[in-house]
Motif scaffolding. Structure first.
Motif, PDB file in Angstrom:
ATOM      1  N   ILE A  40     -11.449   4.573   8.872  1.00 22.11           N
ATOM      2  CA  ILE A  40     -12.072   4.522   7.543  1.00 22.11           C
ATOM      3  C   ILE A  40     -13.285   3.599   7.530  1.00 22.11           C
ATOM      4  CG2 ILE A  40      -9.885   5.049   6.372  1.00 22.11           C
ATOM      5  CD1 ILE A  40      -9.905   1.990   5.543  1.00 22.11           C
ATOM      6  N   ARG A  41     -13.704   3.164   8.713  1.00 22.56           N
ATOM      7  CA  ARG A  41     -14.780   2.174   8.786  1.00 22.56           C
ATOM      8  C   ARG A  41     -16.006   2.577   7.975  1.00 22.56           C
ATOM      9  NH1 ARG A  41     -17.290  -0.986   7.701  1.00 22.56           N
ATOM     10  NH2 ARG A  41     -18.553  -2.525   8.785  1.00 22.56           N
ATOM     11  N   HIS A  42     -16.420   3.821   8.092  1.00 25.41           N
ATOM     12  CA  HIS A  42     -17.665   4.246   7.452  1.00 25.41           C
ATOM     13  C   HIS A  42     -17.487   4.534   5.958  1.00 25.41           C
ATOM     14  CE1 HIS A  42     -19.620   4.203  11.293  1.00 25.41           C
ATOM     15  NE2 HIS A  42     -18.722   5.018  11.794  1.00 25.41           N
ATOM     16  N   PHE A  43     -16.275   4.412   5.460  1.00 25.80           N
ATOM     17  CA  PHE A  43     -16.029   4.606   4.031  1.00 25.80           C
ATOM     18  C   PHE A  43     -15.889   3.280   3.281  1.00 25.80           C
ATOM     19  CE2 PHE A  43     -14.321   8.332   6.210  1.00 25.80           C
ATOM     20  CZ  PHE A  43     -15.010   9.351   5.572  1.00 25.80           C
ATOM     21  N   LEU A  44     -15.988   2.175   4.010  1.00 27.00           N
ATOM     22  CA  LEU A  44     -15.798   0.866   3.389  1.00 27.00           C
ATOM     23  C   LEU A  44     -17.081   0.312   2.773  1.00 27.00           C
ATOM     24  CD1 LEU A  44     -13.488  -0.880   6.018  1.00 27.00           C
ATOM     25  CD2 LEU A  44     -12.857  -0.077   3.734  1.00 27.00           C
ATOM     26  N   GLY A  45     -18.210   0.755   3.259  1.00 22.15           N
ATOM     27  CA  GLY A  45     -19.472   0.201   2.774  1.00 22.15           C
ATOM     28  C   GLY A  45     -19.916  -0.974   3.624  1.00 22.15           C
ATOM     29  N   SER A  46     -21.191  -1.316   3.498  1.00 20.10           N
ATOM     30  CA  SER A  46     -21.768  -2.357   4.349  1.00 20.10           C
ATOM     31  C   SER A  46     -21.281  -3.752   3.996  1.00 20.10           C
ATOM     32  CB  SER A  46     -23.293  -2.316   4.256  1.00 20.10           C
ATOM     33  OG  SER A  46     -23.717  -2.514   2.911  1.00 20.10           O
ATOM     34  N   ARG A  47     -20.797  -3.955   2.770  1.00 22.58           N
ATOM     35  CA  ARG A  47     -20.345  -5.292   2.379  1.00 22.58           C
ATOM     36  C   ARG A  47     -19.111  -5.719   3.167  1.00 22.58           C
ATOM     37  NH1 ARG A  47     -16.905  -6.658  -3.112  1.00 22.58           N
ATOM     38  NH2 ARG A  47     -16.212  -8.729  -2.444  1.00 22.58           N
ATOM     39  N   LEU A  56       0.858  -1.183   0.000  1.00 21.93           N
ATOM     40  CA  LEU A  56       0.000   0.000   0.000  1.00 21.93           C
ATOM     41  C   LEU A  56       0.899   1.240   0.000  1.00 21.93           C
ATOM     42  CD1 LEU A  56      -2.855  -0.945   2.493  1.00 21.93           C
ATOM     43  CD2 LEU A  56      -2.718  -1.298   0.025  1.00 21.93           C
ATOM     44  N   ASP A  57       1.318   1.633  -1.175  1.00 23.75           N
ATOM     45  CA  ASP A  57       2.241   2.751  -1.300  1.00 23.75           C
ATOM     46  C   ASP A  57       1.565   4.066  -0.944  1.00 23.75           C
ATOM     47  OD1 ASP A  57       4.287   1.085  -2.261  1.00 23.75           O
ATOM     48  OD2 ASP A  57       3.456   1.169  -4.285  1.00 23.75           O
ATOM     49  N   LEU A  58       2.349   4.974  -0.388  1.00 22.71           N
ATOM     50  CA  LEU A  58       1.856   6.324  -0.177  1.00 22.71           C
ATOM     51  C   LEU A  58       1.756   7.044  -1.514  1.00 22.71           C
ATOM     52  CD1 LEU A  58       3.979   7.339   2.931  1.00 22.71           C
ATOM     53  CD2 LEU A  58       1.496   7.176   2.879  1.00 22.71           C
ATOM     54  N   THR A  68      -3.004   7.879   5.871  1.00 21.93           N
ATOM     55  CA  THR A  68      -2.790   8.313   4.490  1.00 21.93           C
ATOM     56  C   THR A  68      -2.814   7.120   3.548  1.00 21.93           C
ATOM     57  OG1 THR A  68      -1.432  10.140   5.317  1.00 21.93           O
ATOM     58  CG2 THR A  68      -1.278   9.641   2.968  1.00 21.93           C
ATOM     59  N   ARG A  69      -2.145   6.044   3.935  1.00 19.94           N
ATOM     60  CA  ARG A  69      -2.165   4.826   3.106  1.00 19.94           C
ATOM     61  C   ARG A  69      -3.581   4.280   2.976  1.00 19.94           C
ATOM     62  NH1 ARG A  69       3.176   2.988   2.611  1.00 19.94           N
ATOM     63  NH2 ARG A  69       4.522   3.589   4.362  1.00 19.94           N
ATOM     64  N   LEU A  70      -4.303   4.261   4.073  1.00 18.58           N
ATOM     65  CA  LEU A  70      -5.642   3.688   4.072  1.00 18.58           C
ATOM     66  C   LEU A  70      -6.592   4.479   3.173  1.00 18.58           C
ATOM     67  CD1 LEU A  70      -5.923   2.880   7.878  1.00 18.58           C
ATOM     68  CD2 LEU A  70      -5.836   1.204   6.024  1.00 18.58           C
ATOM     69  N   ILE A  71      -6.528   5.781   3.261  1.00 17.72           N
ATOM     70  CA  ILE A  71      -7.399   6.608   2.428  1.00 17.72           C
ATOM     71  C   ILE A  71      -7.070   6.404   0.950  1.00 17.72           C
ATOM     72  CG2 ILE A  71      -7.974   8.987   1.811  1.00 17.72           C
ATOM     73  CD1 ILE A  71      -7.629   9.667   4.811  1.00 17.72           C
ATOM     74  N   ALA A  72      -5.780   6.365   0.634  1.00 15.75           N
ATOM     75  CA  ALA A  72      -5.373   6.174  -0.762  1.00 15.75           C
ATOM     76  C   ALA A  72      -5.809   4.803  -1.286  1.00 15.75           C
ATOM     77  CB  ALA A  72      -3.860   6.327  -0.890  1.00 15.75           C
ATOM     78  N   ALA A  73      -5.914   3.818  -0.398  1.00 16.89           N
ATOM     79  CA  ALA A  73      -6.234   2.438  -0.811  1.00 16.89           C
ATOM     80  C   ALA A  73      -7.718   2.119  -0.750  1.00 16.89           C
ATOM     81  CB  ALA A  73      -5.465   1.452   0.068  1.00 16.89           C
ATOM     82  N   LEU A  74      -8.577   3.083  -0.442  1.00 15.07           N
ATOM     83  CA  LEU A  74     -10.005   2.795  -0.256  1.00 15.07           C
ATOM     84  C   LEU A  74     -10.640   2.033  -1.421  1.00 15.07           C
ATOM     85  CD1 LEU A  74     -11.466   5.905   1.587  1.00 15.07           C
ATOM     86  CD2 LEU A  74     -11.637   3.514   2.287  1.00 15.07           C
ATOM     87  N   PRO A  75     -10.402   2.401  -2.694  1.00  7.05           N
ATOM     88  CA  PRO A  75     -11.026   1.632  -3.782  1.00  7.05           C
ATOM     89  C   PRO A  75     -10.640   0.155  -3.751  1.00  7.05           C
ATOM     90  CG  PRO A  75     -10.191   3.722  -4.596  1.00  7.05           C
ATOM     91  CD  PRO A  75      -9.674   3.583  -3.193  1.00  7.05           C
TER      92      PRO A  75
END
Length: 384
Positions: A110-117, A63-65, A85-92
């Protein structure tokens, strides 16, 4: 079903979660399991685990910056912010999984940005007594693994886990390390007992600032014991050479090992190989007590510790408050160990769920059972 084992924290987290992936792949071969790590600094530890699970060859992704963030990190500007920063960049990428298993809590941001799945699953990276072990962010996980009944009781009392959303499965790292310990050579070859000094990393709790160098000098001046100085890996993380070099120079070949940064700080080489434990509040004592042995604890901050559950491990050996008392306590430790041996076994069992053997497999089963139950509930709701 796609499951990701995610490592964006310190490298010692790898041993607390990745063995679950190995067991999961062996027990459920139809699963699509991937590993994501912060960078190449974790490669060696990841390979150590994968080598113990022949045939398990998961996809491994760094998970590169992002470019500008990477430059700021190299300049020291983003220190402490790289994880998020890594987590936000890797969200997709992260949203493509049915479950993400993590051994740290930053990912809850980032829990609420992951979606219910995508279900977020926590596996602890220790089994200590201090309140920091019990974090309100644990409520944000869909499911949590718990090492032992002690943690289960306190987490339920604090409301950081919910009935039906956790499983007590044992101490994964200790389960895995049992596979490796039998092949390790002794730390020294001189026949003297070896003392492991393992100070905590947080200055407000650690004995290092007050006692550390004086302890090394005291052991250098005697010939009854070997000493391994092996602090928590975070104590000297990012410390410059001008700080670490004078401490490392205090090592004495064949008598005193000073290790401030190697992988042996996290792979139980020292906790498995020492005869006596000398420490403060680090949960590493529970890894040492995989085999009950003498312990001595350092009260470097005049803590009022009796009856305080954050200092439960201080009931497993003598407690001293000065450097002058360290060697006399070490001299007496073996003779006094019968006073503590039964309690060590009892507290260890309560902390890590008894015999750690099989903890990784139990964890894999618990995670899959949870995910299958969630999937059934989802299908039932959709059919209404």
């Amino acid at each position: 079903m796609r499951i990701l084992f995610l490592f964006v924290g310190e490298k010692h987290h790898v041993f607390h979660a990745l063995p679950i992936a190995g067991e999961m792949a062996a027990r459920y071969p139809d699963l699509d399991i991937e590993i994501a790590i912060a960078g190449p600094e974790n490669d060696a530890l990841v390979r150590d685990v994968l080598n113990c699970f022949p045939g398990f060859t998961p996809t491994i992704r760094y998970l590169d910056l992002p470019g500008p963030a990477d430059a700021l990190h190299k300049w020291g500007v983003l220190r402490g912010q790289q994880r998020i920063t890594r987590l936000i960049a890797a969200l997709p990428y992260l949203r493509g999984f049915d479950a993400i298993v993590v051994p740290e809590r930053t990912t809850t941001m980032i829990r609420h940005f992951l979606g219910s799945r995508t279900k977020l699953i926590f596996t602890p990276h220790g089994a200590g007594d201090r309140a920091i072990t019990y974090d309100k962010r644990d409520r944000l996980f869909d499911f949590a693994l718990v090492a032992g009944e002690k943690s289960e009781r306190r987490m339920l009392e604090l409301g950081t886990i919910r009935p039906g959303a956790y499983a007590v499965t044992g101490y994964v790292k200790m389960d895995f390390m049992q596979r490796l310990a039998a092949h390790r050579p002794p730390l020294f070859d001189n026949g003297r007992p070896t003392v492991l000094y393992a100070p905590h990393f947080r200055s407000s709790l650690s004995s290092w600032d007050r006692f550390g160098k004086a302890i090394i000098r005291a052991f250098a001046a005697q010939d009854r014991y070997n000493l391994v100085v092996a602090p928590h890996i975070r104590l000297f993380d990012h410390a410059p050479a001008r700080v670490t070099a004078p401490i490392e120079a205090m090592a004495v070949p064949g008598k005193i090992i000073v290790d401030l940064s190697s992988e042996r700080l996290v792979d139980m080489t020292y906790t498995a190989g020492a005869d006596i434990y000398l420490g403060d509040v680090s949960s590493q004592v529970y890894e040492f007590l995989n085999r009950p042995r003498p312990c001595v604890f350092l009260n470097a901050h005049d803590a009022d510790w009796p009856d305080n559950p954050d200092y439960l491990f201080w009931t497993l050996g003598d407690v001293v408050s000065s450097v002058a008392d360290v060697l006399p306590a070490i001299d007496a430790a073996a003779e006094r160990h019968p006073l503590y041996a039964a309690r060590q076994c009892q507290i260890l069992s309560d902390s890590i769920g008894g015999d750690p053997t099989g903890a990784s497999a139990r964890s894999a089963d618990a995670i899959l059972h949870f995910l299958e139950e969630k999937a059934k509930a989802g299908r039932k709701a959709a059919s209404r």
